[in-house]
Every structure is written in C-alpha cells, then in structure tokens.
Design an enzyme around this catalytic site. Structure first.
Site, PDB file in Angstrom:
ATOM      1  N   ASN A 203       0.782  -1.230   0.000  1.00  0.00           N
ATOM      2  CA  ASN A 203       0.000   0.000   0.000  1.00  0.00           C
ATOM      3  C   ASN A 203       0.823   1.295   0.000  1.00  0.00           C
ATOM      4  OD1 ASN A 203       0.873  -1.074   2.452  1.00  0.00           O
ATOM      5  ND2 ASN A 203      -0.588   0.137   3.604  1.00  0.00           N
ATOM      6  N   HIS A 204       2.136   1.205   0.211  1.00  0.00           N
ATOM      7  CA  HIS A 204       2.931   2.435   0.346  1.00  0.00           C
ATOM      8  C   HIS A 204       3.303   2.992  -1.016  1.00  0.00           C
ATOM      9  CE1 HIS A 204       3.640   0.118   4.165  1.00  0.00           C
ATOM     10  NE2 HIS A 204       2.892   1.153   4.504  1.00  0.00           N
ATOM     11  N   PHE A 205       3.382   4.307  -1.084  1.00  0.00           N
ATOM     12  CA  PHE A 205       3.602   4.913  -2.400  1.00  0.00           C
ATOM     13  C   PHE A 205       4.194   6.299  -2.280  1.00  0.00           C
ATOM     14  CE2 PHE A 205      -0.655   6.090  -0.971  1.00  0.00           C
ATOM     15  CZ  PHE A 205      -0.659   7.465  -1.156  1.00  0.00           C
ATOM     16  N   GLY A 379      -6.524   9.105  -1.457  1.00  0.00           N
ATOM     17  CA  GLY A 379      -7.698   8.404  -1.985  1.00  0.00           C
ATOM     18  C   GLY A 379      -7.320   7.103  -2.665  1.00  0.00           C
ATOM     19  N   MET A 381      -4.750   5.696  -6.499  1.00  0.00           N
ATOM     20  CA  MET A 381      -3.971   6.182  -7.640  1.00  0.00           C
ATOM     21  C   MET A 381      -4.853   6.548  -8.828  1.00  0.00           C
ATOM     22  SD  MET A 381      -2.010   2.691  -8.652  1.00  0.00           S
ATOM     23  CE  MET A 381      -2.823   1.104  -8.457  1.00  0.00           C
ATOM     24  N   HIS A 404      -8.308   8.490   7.512  1.00  0.00           N
ATOM     25  CA  HIS A 404      -6.920   8.472   7.037  1.00  0.00           C
ATOM     26  C   HIS A 404      -6.813   8.105   5.564  1.00  0.00           C
ATOM     27  CE1 HIS A 404      -7.006   4.187   6.614  1.00  0.00           C
ATOM     28  NE2 HIS A 404      -5.706   4.065   6.517  1.00  0.00           N
ATOM     29  N   GLY A 407     -10.139   3.940   2.477  1.00  0.00           N
ATOM     30  CA  GLY A 407     -10.414   2.677   3.158  1.00  0.00           C
ATOM     31  C   GLY A 407     -10.802   1.593   2.168  1.00  0.00           C
TER      32      GLY A 407
END
Ligand code: 5GP
Ligand code: MN
Ligand code: MN
Length: 482
Positions: A203-205, A379, A381, A404, A407
């Site tokens: 999930n990291h970007f 939100g 990509m 955050h 979701g």
C-alpha cells in the site's frame, strides 16, 4: 449480523453499551448510509464492539467513515483509554507503527510536468528504494538506528537530510521525546538498519499530484495551496522495525498479562494494563518507532527534492519544495482531552485515523495554530486525495481525529482475482493520464482504485461533521510503489 446500530443524528450511529456482554462503553460509527453499508460488510463492527471491552475506554470506541476490518481493532478506528487506570493496546496502533503521510509542496504548475510524466516517474523509481529488500537511502549501524530512534528528524537535520523548516512542519516536530530506543527489540533494529529511507511494499507509495480544487480559499492560502499546483504525497511507515516491535510486544503481553488479555473478546486486541512495566516499555518503544518512521519519510522527501532538481534542472529551494505537513495515522499518544467536563490524560489510539486538531491546540506548530492543522487523506492512484484542516468539532466528537484514507472495500486476495496489474496500469495511463510504476504487478492489482471506498464521500462526511474541513483536492500525476 446481530449488531444493531441506532442513529444518533446525521452521520452518527451508535452501538449501545450492553454491560452484561462486558462492553465498557458504547461504540460509534461516523458514516453516511452508503459508507455504513460498506463498513457493515466485513468484521469492522464486531471489532469496534470488541474494542469497547478495553479497560479504561473513554466515552465511546469510534469508527471513522473509511473504516474496514484490521487485526483485532478496525483500521479507521479511534479508542481513547485512561492513561493512568486503563490500558494500551498494540493491536489498536497497528503493526506499521507511524504509518503516515506527508505532503510536500512545489511552485511548479501542472503544465510544467505534463508531457514529462514518464521521465519523472522513471527518475523517482530509480532513486527511491521501493519493494521488499530494496535497501534504504541510508544504511548504517545499530548505533545509527539508536540515534534515529532517539532523535527523530533532529537526527536527520544534524546529518544534513533536513532543513529546520522540515521539523517545524511535522507532527510533534518529528520527535517524540518519550522514545526509549533501549526498549526496541534488537532484531527490529537489525531489520531497520538497511531500511532508512525506503517505501516498502504494498500500500505504500510516492505520488506526484496536482491540485484540482480549492474549497476554502482562506485556509488554502495559509497552507500555500493553489489550483494546478504540483505537490508530492509520500505514504510509508516504520518498515520491518515497527512490525517486529509490534509483534514482539503483542507476544510478551499475551504471555505476561494473560489474565488481563483473557478478559478481552479477541486476543488480537492484546492490551497491557496502564502503569505496568510492559505498558511503559511498549510506549517507549512505540515512540522510538514513530521517530524512525518520520526519518524514513524525511529521507524519501529529501531524495525526491534531488530527483526534481535533476529532472527540472533547478534548485529545490527555487522550486519551493517545502513540507506542508506530516501526519501519523497508526499511533497511540498521551494527550489531554476533556471527558465529562474534566481534563484527563488519555492514550489516544489512532489506527488508520489521523489527528485533526483545530486551531488553538498547543500541540500545533506556530504556522497552523490559528487555522487548524493540515490533515492529509489519500484516496487512490485513480481518484482524488484531500487536504483538510482539523475541525472545531473533532475534540468533542473524536478525540481530535478523522479518517486516514478512502479505506478498502475489497481484500487483497479478492483484488488479485478481480484485477490484473498490467491492465490497471494501462487504463490509468490511457484513461486518466496517471503514470504508475511498481516493482510488482500484483501490488498494482491489490491497490487498484476499485478496491477502495469513495474518498469524496469519506471526506464529505468528515466535513459535514465538522471534524475535518475540506481545504483542497488533488489528483495523481505519477505514482511509484513496491
Ligand atoms: P493504509 O495506510 O490504510 O494502507 O492506506 C491509506 C489510504 O491510502 C487508503 O485507505 C487509500 O485510500 C489510500 N491509497 C492507497 N493507495 C494509494 C495510491 O496509490 N495513491 C493515493 N493517492 N492513495 C492511495
Ligand atoms: Mn503502512
Ligand atoms: Mn498507512
């Protein structure tokens, strides 16, 4: 199934307290009808109800509009416990301690990057470590890790990875003074040694974005945001170091406080009683991991400035690549809040929830004390992201918190069945003009825009409740991930 909610008022739903079941407080879900339907689809409501069993829980356990099921405690969950007589729960912080986001501004316009997306995304991908085992921007000894754990972004400043303004624009100035590096397990430090300045996987970007809408001109002006401006969003956490720390403490708590844990409906909620040695140790270790994550995001931002210098052939200072703010969204903090008319020190657990303090809170940096803190909500990509400001009602409604993200609505396993990474990537480029580059196609599938809830709806609820007010919306230009 079996969980009844009653409507308190628009966007506020309550699971009433049933003492015979062991609930120590009611629970509240902040959502529109549509979002509530999605939230009801997985285990989130059960997990939220379970959270009301935590000793010393104050007022109500809360689910933000982006909530979905997590490990023990829902993602998008907020739980405040009495810091003196309650407990602290690693499961209510999350494995990725101080996972969070920071937004860096630029004075570039969308037309300055349009047509150069491919060059930019390649340069970022080349220079920012992504994926598992990619190494870090900085690789040092355990002694270095200890200095990072103690000093947070102050370490980065001393080592020339930061300028003083970066500290002033980070939650807690990039340093939790309660950090106790000696309480972080050795194995965690070994894992962290080679991961300082790395995005990690899943999930990291890192996403370059453009501002598409401004909703509150006056606040946007204070934040330095205007339409068409290019900004950079960085999302990552404390990597293997935080994960290992959480895991070891959950195991120790289950062993040493088994009686306490056995009272809880789900062992994954494992909590240590406030005042116990293990609660103190976990808090000190967690604060140290928080510092590590801030340094992680700082080094990635620093590297991004260098990449922009190369690509656009100007100094980063000339491009005004200044940090707007850095917010944590997996954290527990000692904070003072008013409960039943009395000020009380609490452990505020925010797991997949963002602090959203309004104007006036002493914790805010001088730049935002009169407007409220920036709150950053990614939100997906293929959708917008938002900058909010901490809302006036957040202190009374949510212990100063809001959502955050959008979701998830779909599990990673399901996503890999429904999407193929290559197709998602092509569609994003051809239909939305978004350039994505990832180490693995599976990651793109797992993070396909369709796996997330509607971020516009999440933010609409936050704004309507007055817990986080809409300031600006952005849209992706290019994105790298693990
Ligand atoms: P989490 O910390 O729960 O993994 O993710 C936070 C939020 O980031 C998610 O709820 C989702 O809305 C958002 N998100 C996930 N992937 C991307 C992405 O590639 N770009 C943007 N802008 N947001 C994303
Ligand atoms: Mn994370
Ligand atoms: Mn996160």
């Amino acid at each position: 199934d079996g969980i009844t909610l009653h409507k308190v008022r628009d966007y506020v739903w309550e699971i009433p307290q049933d003492e015979s079941e062991g609930m120590r407080a009611p629970a509240r879900v902040l959502a529109s009808e549509t979002l509530l339907d999605e939230i009801s689809d997985d285990m989130s409501l059960q997990q939220l109800k379970n959270a009301t069993h935590l000793p010393g829980i104050q007022k109500y356990a809360l689910a933000m509009p982006d909530a979905h099921q997590g490990y023990g405690f829902p993602v998008g969950g907020v739980g405040a416990t009495d810091a003196e007589n309650g407990c602290i729960s690693p499961g209510a912080v999350g494995f990725d301690i101080n996972c969070g986001v920071r937004m860096m501004k630029t004075n570039l316009r969308y037309e300055d990057v349009r047509g150069r997306e491919e060059e930019l995304v390649e340069a970022l991908f080349e220079n920012v470590p992504t994926g598992l085992g990619a190494g870090g921007i900085f690789e040092g000894s355990v002694a270095d890790v200890n200095r990072i754990l103690q000093g947070g972004v102050e370490w980065a400043l001393a080592e020339d990875w930061a300028v003083p303004e970066d500290l002033a624009h980070c939650e807690d100035e990039g340093k939790r003074p309660d950090a106790e590096p000696s309480k972080v397990p050795e194995e965690a430090k070994q894992r962290g040694r080679k991961q300082v300045g790395s995005l990690g996987s899943g999930n990291h970007f890192l996403e370059v974005q453009r501002v598409t809408d401004v909703f509150r001109e006056d606040v946007a002006r204070e934040f330095g945001l205007v339409e068409d401006q290019v900004v950079v969003l960085i999302h990552c956490g404390s990597r293997g170091l935080g994960h290992q720390t959480c895991q070891d403490y959950v195991r120790d708590i289950e062993k040493r406080h088994s009686g306490f844990v056995d009272q809880l409906p789900d062992r994954d909620l494992a909590a240590a009683p406030a005042g116990s040695q293990l609660a103190e140790d976990y808090y000190g270790a967690m604060c140290a991991c928080i510092n590590f994550a801030w340094v992680n995001r700082q080094l990635i931002m620093h590297r991004t400035r260098q990449v922009f210098e190369d690509v656009f052939d100007r100094d980063w200072e000339a491009m005004e690549m200044d940090l707007l703010y850095d917010v944590a969204h997996n954290i527990a903090k000692k904070e003072v809040h008013e409960v039943n008319g009395k000020e009380k020190e609490l452990f505020v657990h925010r797991k997949g929830a963002t602090r959203a303090f309004p104007a006036g809170r002493p914790e805010l940096p001088a730049a935002y004390r009169d407007v409220g803190q920036p709150v950053i909500i990614p939100g997906s990509m293929g959708a917008g992201s938002y900058v909010l400001r901490g809302g006036e009602n957040s202190l009374s409604e949510t212990f100063g918190s809001t959502a955050h993200g959008a979701g998830r609505t779909m599990s990673r396993t399901q996503a890999k069945q429904d999407y193929w990474g290559g197709d998602v990537q092509t569609d994003l480029r051809e239909q939305q003009h978004v350039y994505v580059k990832a180490q693995s196609g599976a990651t793109i599938a797992e993070e396909a825009p369709g796996v997330y809830k509607d971020v516009d709806e999440v933010v609409r609820v936050s704004d309507a409740l007055g817990i986080g007010d809409k300031v600006a919306r952005t849209f992706p230009v290019c994105n790298i991930k693990g």
